[in-house]
Design a protein around this motif. Structure first.
Motif, PDB file in Angstrom:
ATOM      1  N   LYS A  20       0.862  -1.182   0.000  1.00 12.52           N
ATOM      2  CA  LYS A  20       0.000   0.000   0.000  1.00 12.52           C
ATOM      3  C   LYS A  20       0.896   1.229   0.000  1.00 12.52           C
ATOM      4  CE  LYS A  20      -0.557  -0.132   5.012  1.00 12.52           C
ATOM      5  NZ  LYS A  20      -1.519  -0.252   6.111  1.00 12.52           N
ATOM      6  N   ARG A  27      -3.632   0.559  -2.920  1.00 12.48           N
ATOM      7  CA  ARG A  27      -2.843  -0.646  -2.694  1.00 12.48           C
ATOM      8  C   ARG A  27      -2.746  -1.404  -3.994  1.00 12.48           C
ATOM      9  NH1 ARG A  27      -6.912  -4.946  -1.137  1.00 12.48           N
ATOM     10  NH2 ARG A  27      -5.318  -5.990   0.041  1.00 12.48           N
ATOM     11  N   ASP A  83       1.195  -4.532   2.791  1.00 15.75           N
ATOM     12  CA  ASP A  83      -0.239  -4.482   3.096  1.00 15.75           C
ATOM     13  C   ASP A  83      -0.636  -5.825   3.693  1.00 15.75           C
ATOM     14  OD1 ASP A  83      -3.013  -2.930   1.843  1.00 15.75           O
ATOM     15  OD2 ASP A  83      -3.160  -4.983   2.563  1.00 15.75           O
ATOM     16  N   SER A  85      -3.825  -6.507   4.729  1.00 16.77           N
ATOM     17  CA  SER A  85      -5.272  -6.692   4.620  1.00 16.77           C
ATOM     18  C   SER A  85      -5.573  -8.072   4.021  1.00 16.77           C
ATOM     19  CB  SER A  85      -5.863  -5.608   3.714  1.00 16.77           C
ATOM     20  OG  SER A  85      -7.181  -5.944   3.348  1.00 16.77           O
ATOM     21  N   PRO A  86      -6.597  -8.752   4.533  1.00 17.55           N
ATOM     22  CA  PRO A  86      -6.974 -10.046   3.957  1.00 17.55           C
ATOM     23  C   PRO A  86      -7.761  -9.913   2.644  1.00 17.55           C
ATOM     24  CG  PRO A  86      -8.454  -9.507   5.747  1.00 17.55           C
ATOM     25  CD  PRO A  86      -7.400  -8.416   5.706  1.00 17.55           C
ATOM     26  N   GLU A  87      -8.149  -8.690   2.295  1.00 10.79           N
ATOM     27  CA  GLU A  87      -8.948  -8.475   1.090  1.00 10.79           C
ATOM     28  C   GLU A  87      -8.121  -8.726  -0.174  1.00 10.79           C
ATOM     29  OE1 GLU A  87     -12.268  -7.697   0.790  1.00 10.79           O
ATOM     30  OE2 GLU A  87     -12.214  -8.159   2.925  1.00 10.79           O
ATOM     31  N   PRO A  88      -8.656  -9.512  -1.129  1.00 10.78           N
ATOM     32  CA  PRO A  88      -7.931  -9.707  -2.388  1.00 10.78           C
ATOM     33  C   PRO A  88      -7.911  -8.412  -3.211  1.00 10.78           C
ATOM     34  CG  PRO A  88     -10.071 -10.787  -2.477  1.00 10.78           C
ATOM     35  CD  PRO A  88      -9.912 -10.240  -1.078  1.00 10.78           C
ATOM     36  N   ARG A  90      -8.656  -6.480  -6.511  1.00  9.50           N
ATOM     37  CA  ARG A  90      -9.695  -6.688  -7.536  1.00  9.50           C
ATOM     38  C   ARG A  90      -9.250  -6.316  -8.944  1.00  9.50           C
ATOM     39  NH1 ARG A  90     -11.175  -1.795  -5.064  1.00  9.50           N
ATOM     40  NH2 ARG A  90     -11.376  -0.159  -6.630  1.00  9.50           N
ATOM     41  N   ARG A 100      -3.522 -16.347  -6.231  1.00 11.16           N
ATOM     42  CA  ARG A 100      -3.438 -15.958  -4.820  1.00 11.16           C
ATOM     43  C   ARG A 100      -2.999 -17.162  -3.998  1.00 11.16           C
ATOM     44  NH1 ARG A 100      -7.615 -13.396  -0.671  1.00 11.16           N
ATOM     45  NH2 ARG A 100      -6.112 -12.090   0.423  1.00 11.16           N
ATOM     46  N   GLY A 104      -2.268 -14.289   1.616  1.00 10.91           N
ATOM     47  CA  GLY A 104      -2.759 -13.126   0.896  1.00 10.91           C
ATOM     48  C   GLY A 104      -1.858 -12.610  -0.203  1.00 10.91           C
TER      49      GLY A 104
END
Length: 114
Positions: A20, A27, A83, A85-88, A90, A100, A104
């Motif tokens: 990020k 990010r 980063d 964050s667990p968010e993939p 997009r 992936r 992560g």
């Protein structure tokens, strides 16, 4: 070896890592790394002097995203953080170029053609 090349450091981040920006809210996934600045002088000078990064450090090509859109970014190492964050991510090119993995991060897809 030029003076700039001799000052080049080993990259802190790696291809496939999610990072990020330290200042701006975006990010992305690293897809390429330049050991030192490798863009146009015009691009570099367009960055406000008070936040303009040094050229003698790794620069990263990212499949980036913010809340509104996806794009490609070119960012100095000094302006990136890992980063967690667990968010993939997009960004559509991430799915084309990477898989992936646990934790992560992403690994490059096997793109060999038979």
């Amino acid at each position: 070896m030029t003076e700039t090349e001799s000052k080049a450091r080993v990259a802190k981040f790696h291809i496939g890592q999610v990072v990020k920006h330290r200042i701006f809210p975006f990010r992305g996934v690293i897809f390429d790394i330049d050991p030192v600045f490798n863009n146009t002088e015009e691009w570099w000078l367009s960055i406000p002097a008070e936040v303009r990064p040094r050229k003698d450090q790794p620069f990263y090509h990212l499949y980036a995203e913010n809340a509104e859109t996806e794009y490609v970014a070119y960012v100095s190492e000094q302006n990136l953080l890992a980063d967690t964050s667990p968010e993939p991510i997009r960004h559509p090119q991430v799915r084309e170029m990477f898989v992936r993995i646990e934790g992560g991060a992403y690994r490059p897809r096997d793109l060999r053609v038979n």
